[in-house]
Design a protein around this motif. Structure first.
Motif, PDB file in Angstrom:
ATOM      1  N   CYS A   8     -17.319   2.780 -29.050  1.00  0.00           N
ATOM      2  CA  CYS A   8     -16.176   3.031 -29.943  1.00  0.00           C
ATOM      3  C   CYS A   8     -16.000   1.808 -30.828  1.00  0.00           C
ATOM      4  O   CYS A   8     -15.860   0.687 -30.321  1.00  0.00           O
ATOM      5  CB  CYS A   8     -14.911   3.298 -29.138  1.00  0.00           C
ATOM      6  N   ILE A   9     -16.005   2.011 -32.121  1.00  0.00           N
ATOM      7  CA  ILE A   9     -15.781   0.903 -33.056  1.00  0.00           C
ATOM      8  C   ILE A   9     -14.278   0.867 -33.363  1.00  0.00           C
ATOM      9  O   ILE A   9     -13.732   1.820 -33.911  1.00  0.00           O
ATOM     10  CB  ILE A   9     -16.606   1.088 -34.347  1.00  0.00           C
ATOM     11  N   GLY A  10     -13.628  -0.234 -32.995  1.00  0.00           N
ATOM     12  CA  GLY A  10     -12.184  -0.373 -33.187  1.00  0.00           C
ATOM     13  C   GLY A  10     -11.472  -0.347 -31.848  1.00  0.00           C
ATOM     14  O   GLY A  10     -11.365   0.694 -31.206  1.00  0.00           O
ATOM     15  N   TYR A  13      -4.859   0.471 -31.030  1.00  0.00           N
ATOM     16  CA  TYR A  13      -3.931   1.349 -30.315  1.00  0.00           C
ATOM     17  C   TYR A  13      -4.589   2.672 -29.940  1.00  0.00           C
ATOM     18  O   TYR A  13      -4.208   3.298 -28.955  1.00  0.00           O
ATOM     19  CB  TYR A  13      -2.689   1.624 -31.174  1.00  0.00           C
ATOM     20  N   VAL A  14      -5.553   3.102 -30.749  1.00  0.00           N
ATOM     21  CA  VAL A  14      -6.237   4.359 -30.448  1.00  0.00           C
ATOM     22  C   VAL A  14      -7.510   4.104 -29.645  1.00  0.00           C
ATOM     23  O   VAL A  14      -7.716   4.694 -28.585  1.00  0.00           O
ATOM     24  CB  VAL A  14      -6.546   5.124 -31.757  1.00  0.00           C
ATOM     25  N   GLY A  15      -8.363   3.218 -30.143  1.00  0.00           N
ATOM     26  CA  GLY A  15      -9.656   2.975 -29.488  1.00  0.00           C
ATOM     27  C   GLY A  15      -9.496   2.546 -28.036  1.00  0.00           C
ATOM     28  O   GLY A  15     -10.149   3.112 -27.141  1.00  0.00           O
ATOM     29  N   ALA A  39     -10.118 -12.127 -30.884  1.00  0.00           N
ATOM     30  CA  ALA A  39      -8.857 -12.233 -30.127  1.00  0.00           C
ATOM     31  C   ALA A  39      -8.551 -10.920 -29.407  1.00  0.00           C
ATOM     32  O   ALA A  39      -8.131 -10.920 -28.246  1.00  0.00           O
ATOM     33  CB  ALA A  39      -7.719 -12.601 -31.076  1.00  0.00           C
ATOM     34  N   ARG A  40      -8.764  -9.807 -30.103  1.00  0.00           N
ATOM     35  CA  ARG A  40      -8.473  -8.496 -29.491  1.00  0.00           C
ATOM     36  C   ARG A  40      -9.374  -8.249 -28.284  1.00  0.00           C
ATOM     37  O   ARG A  40      -8.930  -7.824 -27.229  1.00  0.00           O
ATOM     38  CB  ARG A  40      -8.686  -7.377 -30.510  1.00  0.00           C
ATOM     39  N   ILE A  41     -10.670  -8.507 -28.481  1.00  0.00           N
ATOM     40  CA  ILE A  41     -11.616  -8.253 -27.386  1.00  0.00           C
ATOM     41  C   ILE A  41     -11.296  -9.163 -26.203  1.00  0.00           C
ATOM     42  O   ILE A  41     -11.281  -8.720 -25.048  1.00  0.00           O
ATOM     43  CB  ILE A  41     -13.075  -8.442 -27.891  1.00  0.00           C
ATOM     44  N   ALA A  89     -12.797   4.316 -34.659  1.00  0.00           N
ATOM     45  CA  ALA A  89     -11.327   4.318 -34.549  1.00  0.00           C
ATOM     46  C   ALA A  89     -10.763   3.075 -35.237  1.00  0.00           C
ATOM     47  O   ALA A  89      -9.879   2.398 -34.719  1.00  0.00           O
ATOM     48  CB  ALA A  89     -10.911   4.360 -33.076  1.00  0.00           C
ATOM     49  N   VAL A  90     -11.304   2.782 -36.425  1.00  0.00           N
ATOM     50  CA  VAL A  90     -10.799   1.617 -37.167  1.00  0.00           C
ATOM     51  C   VAL A  90      -9.538   2.020 -37.927  1.00  0.00           C
ATOM     52  O   VAL A  90      -9.248   3.209 -38.107  1.00  0.00           O
ATOM     53  CB  VAL A  90     -11.873   1.069 -38.139  1.00  0.00           C
ATOM     54  N   ASN A  91      -8.791   1.014 -38.384  1.00  0.00           N
ATOM     55  CA  ASN A  91      -7.546   1.308 -39.093  1.00  0.00           C
ATOM     56  C   ASN A  91      -7.826   1.811 -40.516  1.00  0.00           C
ATOM     57  O   ASN A  91      -8.780   1.387 -41.156  1.00  0.00           O
ATOM     58  CB  ASN A  91      -6.607   0.090 -39.100  1.00  0.00           C
ATOM     59  N   THR A  92      -6.960   2.720 -40.973  1.00  0.00           N
ATOM     60  CA  THR A  92      -7.108   3.318 -42.306  1.00  0.00           C
ATOM     61  C   THR A  92      -5.750   3.238 -43.019  1.00  0.00           C
ATOM     62  O   THR A  92      -5.115   4.256 -43.259  1.00  0.00           O
ATOM     63  CB  THR A  92      -7.547   4.790 -42.180  1.00  0.00           C
ATOM     64  N   PRO A  93      -5.306   2.004 -43.330  1.00  0.00           N
ATOM     65  CA  PRO A  93      -3.947   1.857 -43.894  1.00  0.00           C
ATOM     66  C   PRO A  93      -3.860   2.382 -45.329  1.00  0.00           C
ATOM     67  O   PRO A  93      -4.875   2.735 -45.919  1.00  0.00           O
ATOM     68  CB  PRO A  93      -3.733   0.340 -43.869  1.00  0.00           C
ATOM     69  N   ALA A 163       0.776   9.726 -29.242  1.00  0.00           N
ATOM     70  CA  ALA A 163       1.943   9.000 -29.732  1.00  0.00           C
ATOM     71  C   ALA A 163       2.167   7.801 -28.831  1.00  0.00           C
ATOM     72  O   ALA A 163       1.891   7.848 -27.639  1.00  0.00           O
ATOM     73  CB  ALA A 163       3.172   9.902 -29.731  1.00  0.00           C
ATOM     74  N   GLU A 164       2.638   6.717 -29.409  1.00  0.00           N
ATOM     75  CA  GLU A 164       2.888   5.518 -28.617  1.00  0.00           C
ATOM     76  C   GLU A 164       4.187   5.672 -27.831  1.00  0.00           C
ATOM     77  O   GLU A 164       5.025   6.498 -28.150  1.00  0.00           O
ATOM     78  CB  GLU A 164       2.969   4.294 -29.533  1.00  0.00           C
ATOM     79  N   GLY A 165       4.348   4.802 -26.840  1.00  0.00           N
ATOM     80  CA  GLY A 165       5.610   4.805 -26.091  1.00  0.00           C
ATOM     81  C   GLY A 165       5.540   5.630 -24.827  1.00  0.00           C
ATOM     82  O   GLY A 165       4.644   6.455 -24.643  1.00  0.00           O
TER      83      GLY A 165
HETATM   84  P1  NAD Z   1      -5.393  -0.711 -35.041  1.00  0.00           P
HETATM   85  O1  NAD Z   1      -5.159  -1.544 -36.244  1.00  0.00           O
HETATM   86  O2  NAD Z   1      -4.546  -0.916 -33.839  1.00  0.00           O
HETATM   87  O3  NAD Z   1      -6.912  -0.873 -34.560  1.00  0.00           O
HETATM   88  C1  NAD Z   1      -8.005  -0.819 -35.406  1.00  0.00           C
HETATM   89  C2  NAD Z   1      -9.042  -1.828 -34.923  1.00  0.00           C
HETATM   90  O4  NAD Z   1     -10.234  -1.674 -35.699  1.00  0.00           O
HETATM   91  C3  NAD Z   1      -8.615  -3.288 -35.095  1.00  0.00           C
HETATM   92  O5  NAD Z   1      -8.661  -3.955 -33.851  1.00  0.00           O
HETATM   93  C4  NAD Z   1      -9.616  -3.860 -36.097  1.00  0.00           C
HETATM   94  O6  NAD Z   1      -9.947  -5.221 -35.854  1.00  0.00           O
HETATM   95  C5  NAD Z   1     -10.812  -2.956 -35.874  1.00  0.00           C
HETATM   96  N1  NAD Z   1     -11.740  -2.929 -37.001  1.00  0.00           N
HETATM   97  C6  NAD Z   1     -11.453  -2.809 -38.322  1.00  0.00           C
HETATM   98  N2  NAD Z   1     -12.589  -2.798 -39.040  1.00  0.00           N
HETATM   99  C7  NAD Z   1     -13.622  -2.899 -38.164  1.00  0.00           C
HETATM  100  C8  NAD Z   1     -15.044  -2.933 -38.294  1.00  0.00           C
HETATM  101  N3  NAD Z   1     -15.606  -2.840 -39.501  1.00  0.00           N
HETATM  102  N4  NAD Z   1     -15.780  -3.065 -37.180  1.00  0.00           N
HETATM  103  C9  NAD Z   1     -15.197  -3.157 -35.959  1.00  0.00           C
HETATM  104  N5  NAD Z   1     -13.864  -3.117 -35.765  1.00  0.00           N
HETATM  105  C10 NAD Z   1     -13.074  -2.987 -36.853  1.00  0.00           C
HETATM  106  O7  NAD Z   1      -5.307   0.800 -35.530  1.00  0.00           O
HETATM  107  P2  NAD Z   1      -4.902   2.075 -34.637  1.00  0.00           P
HETATM  108  O8  NAD Z   1      -3.425   2.181 -34.546  1.00  0.00           O
HETATM  109  O9  NAD Z   1      -5.715   2.073 -33.411  1.00  0.00           O
HETATM  110  O10 NAD Z   1      -5.351   3.249 -35.593  1.00  0.00           O
HETATM  111  C11 NAD Z   1      -6.715   3.554 -35.771  1.00  0.00           C
HETATM  112  C12 NAD Z   1      -6.812   4.891 -36.486  1.00  0.00           C
HETATM  113  O11 NAD Z   1      -6.250   5.918 -35.666  1.00  0.00           O
HETATM  114  C13 NAD Z   1      -6.055   4.960 -37.808  1.00  0.00           C
HETATM  115  O12 NAD Z   1      -6.768   5.754 -38.706  1.00  0.00           O
HETATM  116  C14 NAD Z   1      -4.738   5.620 -37.426  1.00  0.00           C
HETATM  117  O13 NAD Z   1      -4.157   6.322 -38.505  1.00  0.00           O
HETATM  118  C15 NAD Z   1      -5.185   6.591 -36.350  1.00  0.00           C
HETATM  119  N6  NAD Z   1      -4.137   6.953 -35.364  1.00  0.00           N
HETATM  120  C16 NAD Z   1      -3.308   6.014 -34.837  1.00  0.00           C
HETATM  121  C17 NAD Z   1      -2.358   6.372 -33.873  1.00  0.00           C
HETATM  122  C18 NAD Z   1      -1.400   5.366 -33.256  1.00  0.00           C
HETATM  123  O14 NAD Z   1      -0.540   5.775 -32.487  1.00  0.00           O
HETATM  124  N7  NAD Z   1      -1.491   4.097 -33.530  1.00  0.00           N
HETATM  125  C19 NAD Z   1      -2.282   7.698 -33.445  1.00  0.00           C
HETATM  126  C20 NAD Z   1      -3.156   8.625 -33.995  1.00  0.00           C
HETATM  127  C21 NAD Z   1      -4.092   8.244 -34.942  1.00  0.00           C
END
Ligand code: NAD
Ligand code: UDX
Length: 487
Positions: A8-10, A13-15, A39-41, A89-93, A163-165
């Protein structure tokens, strides 16, 4: 025999949580979660179990499988090459600049991940889109992946609805301790798992079946939905828009309540008991926060605008506009209530996370409330049981652009709620932490400046009891306290 390998890449909170769940439920599969953040790892690997995110039950889950068949690593290339299936599961802000700024999802990290996979992979891979992405992203990613021509990739969409929480996280994560009780197991199962694929391509259908098998280890088969890839991508954006729309609707009604003397909790209850409507997600608040709702609605708005569907775009955009209005309205209530000035007044902020049972502050409404109060020269005393001080200061520094010295003069963060209330003019509840309901309000009242105000942005405090102690109380969508300087 080689064990099935998932990467899993990322590790966010999701990965982190979803991969821990797969590792727990599928002991025959090795799961490696990689990230670019050392730091995360390190934190996921922390010997004391001091994980990078707070979720009730997550620590126990991770510790039960870590180094058994769940691994956290910085070795992206090695994990990619070894994997049979790769979740992204990387972030997509929301994009902050350029085309679509303020609306479109920023897919840079997704594309970088895809390019890395394309550059490294030499054996066939199933690539699973776990991040929330705009519709047709899978198609674009397929072009990037297949351009290298070195191996075959099957692309699946598998959006995450976690969902978180506490409440929702328990439902999803904590089969760990209770998986034998049928009733609890029902409660703890996800409502559905959604897998989108190109149904015309036999390889993609085969890949889909592999993923269905994995989920079938703990999710009843009838809750695993398979659709075409575009339906899957769109469903995620629509689900979050529908949920957020309910919150904006009830918040809009809260303003009507304040203008008429109706009570928002009574209205929500009366409306929600209609089974077609349902009681959930009708809790009036200072506005929704979190990393997903606003971002995903804006992404949907951008999609509609790109398709020339202006009325539809406007319809969804109003969910966000109403949310902004609710936060603004709440701060105006505080300022007007405190005799039209908060300059130099100490105000206690109870709760900084975007909702209870998480330490996450992304898009938390508390940030906007604090920003506006600081702009009015208030002095803030902040207490949150789970959010780190450094996170609060970073969020406020970012939104106010005050330097650390200025920030320190205006903001104090406390580890004890009673200390945070000392000599305060007003309590402001931003997060619905349960512990706020149980505070000793008599003690707090004695410590506060008089008149002592309470602005309950979550309607969780015991309003009547507090009024009898002498507090002037404002609750969202509640009949207005006559002693409050409000119209
Ligand atoms: P997050 O920011 O907590 O985690 C994303 C991780 O990806 C970070 O640790 C970051 O360092 C890593 N990352 C970024 N680019 C990278 C790369 N090129 N190679 C390796 N790692 C990389 O984000 P999140 O909250 O886990 O959300 C991830 C996705 O899931 C988003 O698209 C979000 O919309 C979606 N999502 C989130 C939630 C939630 O509750 N947080 C729920 C459903 C869906
Ligand atoms: C949301 C979706 O619920 C989840 O399915 C998706 O995968 C990610 O986005 P999350 O952001 O973790 O999950 O929290 P959620 O419980 O949906 O709450 C979002 C915001 O709405 C919070 O700020 C919460 O306080 C607020 N809210 C929720 C209300 O103000 N009133 C309600 O009735 C419900």
């Amino acid at each position: 025999m080689k064990r099935y390998q998932i990467c899993c890449i990322g590790a966010g909170y999701v990965g982190g949580p979803t991969m821990s769940m797969i590792a727990y439920q599928c002991p025959h599969i090795d799961v490696t979660v990689v990230d670019i953040s050392q730091a995360r790892i390190d934190s996921w690997n922390s010997p004391s179990g001091d994980l990078p995110i707070y979720e009730p039950g997550l620590r126990e889950l991770v510790l039960s499988v870590r180094d058994r068949n769940l691994f956290f690593s910085m070795e992206l290339d090695e994990a990619i090459e070894n994997a049979d299936m790769i979740f992204v599961a990387v972030n997509t802000p929301t994009k902050m600049s350029g085309l679509g700024a303020g609306r479109a999802a920023d897919l840079t990290r997704w594309e970088l991940s895809a390019r890395r996979i394309a550059a490294v992979a030499t054996t066939p891979k199933i690539v699973v889109e776990k991040s929330t992405v705009p519709i047709r992203t899978a198609e674009a990613i397929a072009s990037v992946l297949t351009a290298s021509g070195r191996t075959h990739f099957s692309i699946l969409s598998n959006p995450e609805f976690l969902a978180e929480g506490l409440e929702q996280a328990l439902k999803y994560l904590l089969c760990v301790h209770f998986c034998k009780g049928t009733a609890i197991q029902d409660l703890q199962n996800p409502d559905r798992v959604l897998i989108g694929t190109n149904t015309e391509d036999p390889c993609s259908v085969e890949a889909m079946n592999v993923l269905v098998d994995i989920y079938s280890h703990w999710v009843p088969r009838n809750r695993i939905l398979t659709t075409n890839v575009w339906s899957s991508e769109l469903s995620k954006l629509v689900a979050n828009s529908c949920l957020a729309q309910r919150v904006s609707t009830i918040n809009a009604v809260s303003e009507i309540c304040e203008a008429t003397g109706a009570d928002i909790d009574e209205v929500a209850n009366a409306v929600g008991l209609d089974k077609r409507i349902g009681v959930k997600f009708l809790k009036a608040s200072i506005g929704f926060g979190g990393s997903c709702f606003q971002k995903d609605i804006l992404s949907l708005v951008y999609l509609c605008e790109s398709l020339g569907l202006d009325e539809v775009a406007e319809y969804f955009y109003w969910i966000v506009k109403l949310n902004d209005h609710q936060k603004e309205r709440f701060v105006f209530r505080i300022i007007h209530g405190l005799f039209n000035t908060v300059t130099g007044k100490r105000i206690t902020i109870l709760g900084f996370a975007f909702k209870k049972d998480t330490g996450d502050t992304r898009e938390s409404s508390a940030i906007e409330v604090c920003r506006r109060l600081l702009h009015e020269n208030a002095i803030l005393s902040i207490y949150d049981p789970k959010v780190q001080s450094s996170q609060i200061l970073s969020d406020l520094g970012h939104c106010t652009r005050l330097d650390p010295l200025e920030l320190n003069q205006h903001v104090s963060i406390y580890a004890d709620p009673y200390e945070a209330c000392n000599q305060s003019h007003a309590l402001v509840v931003c997060t619905e932490w349960d512990l706020f309901k149980e505070l000793d309000f008599e003690r707090i009242y004695c410590q506060m400046e008089k008149p002592a105000f309470a602005f309950d942005g979550r309607n969780i405090l015991p309003h009547e009891r507090m009024k009898s102690l002498g507090f002037v109380v404002y609750g969202i969508g509640k009949p207005l306290d006559k002693r409050l300087n409000l119209v």
